[in-house]
Design a protein around this motif. Sequence first.
Motif, short mmCIF file in Angstrom:
data_model
loop_
_atom_site.label_atom_id
_atom_site.label_comp_id
_atom_site.label_asym_id
_atom_site.label_seq_id
_atom_site.Cartn_x
_atom_site.Cartn_y
_atom_site.Cartn_z
N LEU A 57 -10.37 -3.31 -0.88
CA LEU A 57 -9.66 -4.40 -0.22
C LEU A 57 -8.40 -4.77 -0.99
O LEU A 57 -7.34 -5.00 -0.40
CB LEU A 57 -10.58 -5.62 -0.09
CG LEU A 57 -11.73 -5.48 0.92
CD1 LEU A 57 -12.69 -6.66 0.79
CD2 LEU A 57 -11.19 -5.40 2.34
N ALA A 58 -8.50 -4.80 -2.31
CA ALA A 58 -7.33 -5.13 -3.13
C ALA A 58 -6.24 -4.06 -2.96
O ALA A 58 -5.05 -4.38 -2.85
CB ALA A 58 -7.73 -5.26 -4.59
N ASP A 59 -6.66 -2.80 -2.91
CA ASP A 59 -5.68 -1.73 -2.75
C ASP A 59 -5.01 -1.81 -1.38
O ASP A 59 -3.80 -1.57 -1.25
CB ASP A 59 -6.36 -0.37 -2.91
CG ASP A 59 -5.37 0.78 -2.81
OD1 ASP A 59 -4.46 0.85 -3.65
OD2 ASP A 59 -5.48 1.59 -1.87
N ASN A 60 -5.75 -2.17 -0.36
CA ASN A 60 -5.16 -2.30 0.97
C ASN A 60 -4.21 -3.49 1.06
O ASN A 60 -3.20 -3.43 1.76
CB ASN A 60 -6.25 -2.37 2.04
CG ASN A 60 -6.75 -1.00 2.44
OD1 ASN A 60 -6.24 -0.38 3.35
ND2 ASN A 60 -7.76 -0.51 1.71
N ARG A 61 -4.51 -4.55 0.35
CA ARG A 61 -3.56 -5.67 0.32
C ARG A 61 -2.26 -5.23 -0.36
O ARG A 61 -1.16 -5.60 0.08
CB ARG A 61 -4.17 -6.87 -0.39
CG ARG A 61 -5.31 -7.54 0.39
CD ARG A 61 -5.75 -8.84 -0.26
NE ARG A 61 -6.94 -9.36 0.39
CZ ARG A 61 -8.20 -9.16 -0.03
NH1 ARG A 61 -8.40 -8.46 -1.15
NH2 ARG A 61 -9.22 -9.66 0.62
N ARG A 62 -2.38 -4.43 -1.41
CA ARG A 62 -1.18 -3.90 -2.05
C ARG A 62 -0.40 -3.02 -1.08
O ARG A 62 0.84 -3.07 -1.03
CB ARG A 62 -1.56 -3.10 -3.31
CG ARG A 62 -1.95 -3.96 -4.50
CD ARG A 62 -2.02 -3.14 -5.78
NE ARG A 62 -3.07 -2.13 -5.73
CZ ARG A 62 -4.33 -2.35 -6.10
NH1 ARG A 62 -4.72 -3.54 -6.54
NH2 ARG A 62 -5.22 -1.36 -6.04
N ALA A 63 -1.13 -2.21 -0.31
CA ALA A 63 -0.46 -1.33 0.66
C ALA A 63 0.29 -2.15 1.71
O ALA A 63 1.40 -1.78 2.13
CB ALA A 63 -1.48 -0.42 1.32
N ILE A 64 -0.31 -3.25 2.14
CA ILE A 64 0.37 -4.14 3.09
C ILE A 64 1.63 -4.72 2.46
O ILE A 64 2.70 -4.76 3.09
CB ILE A 64 -0.60 -5.25 3.54
CG1 ILE A 64 -1.71 -4.65 4.41
CG2 ILE A 64 0.15 -6.35 4.30
CD1 ILE A 64 -2.91 -5.55 4.60
N ASP A 65 1.53 -5.16 1.22
CA ASP A 65 2.71 -5.68 0.51
C ASP A 65 3.80 -4.62 0.44
O ASP A 65 4.99 -4.91 0.64
CB ASP A 65 2.32 -6.11 -0.90
CG ASP A 65 1.36 -7.29 -0.93
OD1 ASP A 65 1.25 -7.99 0.09
OD2 ASP A 65 0.73 -7.50 -1.99
N GLU A 66 3.41 -3.38 0.13
CA GLU A 66 4.37 -2.29 0.01
C GLU A 66 5.05 -2.02 1.36
O GLU A 66 6.27 -1.82 1.42
CB GLU A 66 3.67 -1.04 -0.50
CG GLU A 66 3.18 -1.15 -1.94
CD GLU A 66 2.12 -0.11 -2.28
OE1 GLU A 66 1.91 0.84 -1.50
OE2 GLU A 66 1.48 -0.26 -3.35
N ALA A 67 4.26 -2.01 2.42
CA ALA A 67 4.83 -1.79 3.76
C ALA A 67 5.87 -2.85 4.08
O ALA A 67 6.97 -2.54 4.59
CB ALA A 67 3.72 -1.77 4.80
N ALA A 68 5.54 -4.10 3.78
CA ALA A 68 6.48 -5.19 4.06
C ALA A 68 7.76 -5.02 3.25
O ALA A 68 8.86 -5.24 3.77
CB ALA A 68 5.81 -6.53 3.76
N THR A 69 7.63 -4.64 2.00
CA THR A 69 8.82 -4.45 1.16
C THR A 69 9.70 -3.32 1.69
O THR A 69 10.93 -3.40 1.64
CB THR A 69 8.39 -4.14 -0.29
OG1 THR A 69 7.66 -5.26 -0.80
CG2 THR A 69 9.60 -3.88 -1.18
N LEU A 70 9.07 -2.27 2.22
CA LEU A 70 9.81 -1.12 2.74
C LEU A 70 10.40 -1.38 4.12
O LEU A 70 11.19 -0.57 4.61
CB LEU A 70 8.89 0.11 2.78
CG LEU A 70 8.45 0.65 1.42
CD1 LEU A 70 7.32 1.65 1.60
CD2 LEU A 70 9.62 1.28 0.67
#
Length: 277
Positions: free
Chosen positions: A82-95
């Motif tokens: 779950l923590a890794d997927n939240r990071r992935a969401i953050d990364e998507a938003a940044t990109l």
Amino acid sequence: MSGSPARFSINQMTVKQLSLPELADGCARLGIRNVGLWREPVREYGLEATAKLVRDAGLTVTTLCRGGFLTAIDPSERAGALADNRRAIDEAATLGTDTLVLVSGGLPAGSKDLHGARARIADALAELGPYAREHGVRLAIEPLHPMYASDRCVVSTLAQALDLAERFPADQVGVTVDTYHIWWDDTAPAQIARAGAGGRIHTFQLADWTTPLPEGVLTGRGQIGDGSIDMREWQGYVEAAGYTGAIEVELFNDVLWARDGQEVLAETAKRFAEHTR
């Protein structure tokens, strides 16, 4: 009739031998406007640096791959996923992309419980969906061919993906339609219509099915036009369902990776024009 270059998106994995600057330069040279990115090379180059690079190159990031792997039974493993997927969401938003592709995960070691694994995916989506929406990101469940069900993805059909997605608002969770994984399924056209009616086709990806498959099936995704799949037929299904977005070509192929990346990029753009409408 040939495919519209404006809709073509090159998934980074297709030309993974190219660095991000080389990919951006190649896209500029060929007039390619869209790119799908992967987390690992983005992390290696730097998230903020990648965001600046694609922004300066005038590229639209159509998707980020990948989140998912949400089937763990162990509480600590589940929390880590779950923590890794939240990071992935953050990364998507940044990109600047609104779509994070999810590969749901296979059976945990020693488990034979497909139903339980799928239930745990739903539980994870209930936590991740609202977080994704807060960041302007949609989760796109990708069903993978059944040969991957044991170790990579217990979601094998669009029907299964939609059964999960439809528990949540469409602006939180939808599906990925990938020709390589669904072309064999005679129920898939009806499921594409179902997905479109609910506004849940979040991305459309192309890869061909060539035989014999290589020993490493993960790297068996054929260049479009080389195999058994009628790309225009599947494009017709998603467009009839209302999809008007970018069309990604995502290939995992050792033969392509051994070639000059710029040559493969140009070839893929040419094949897209020849095999889409």
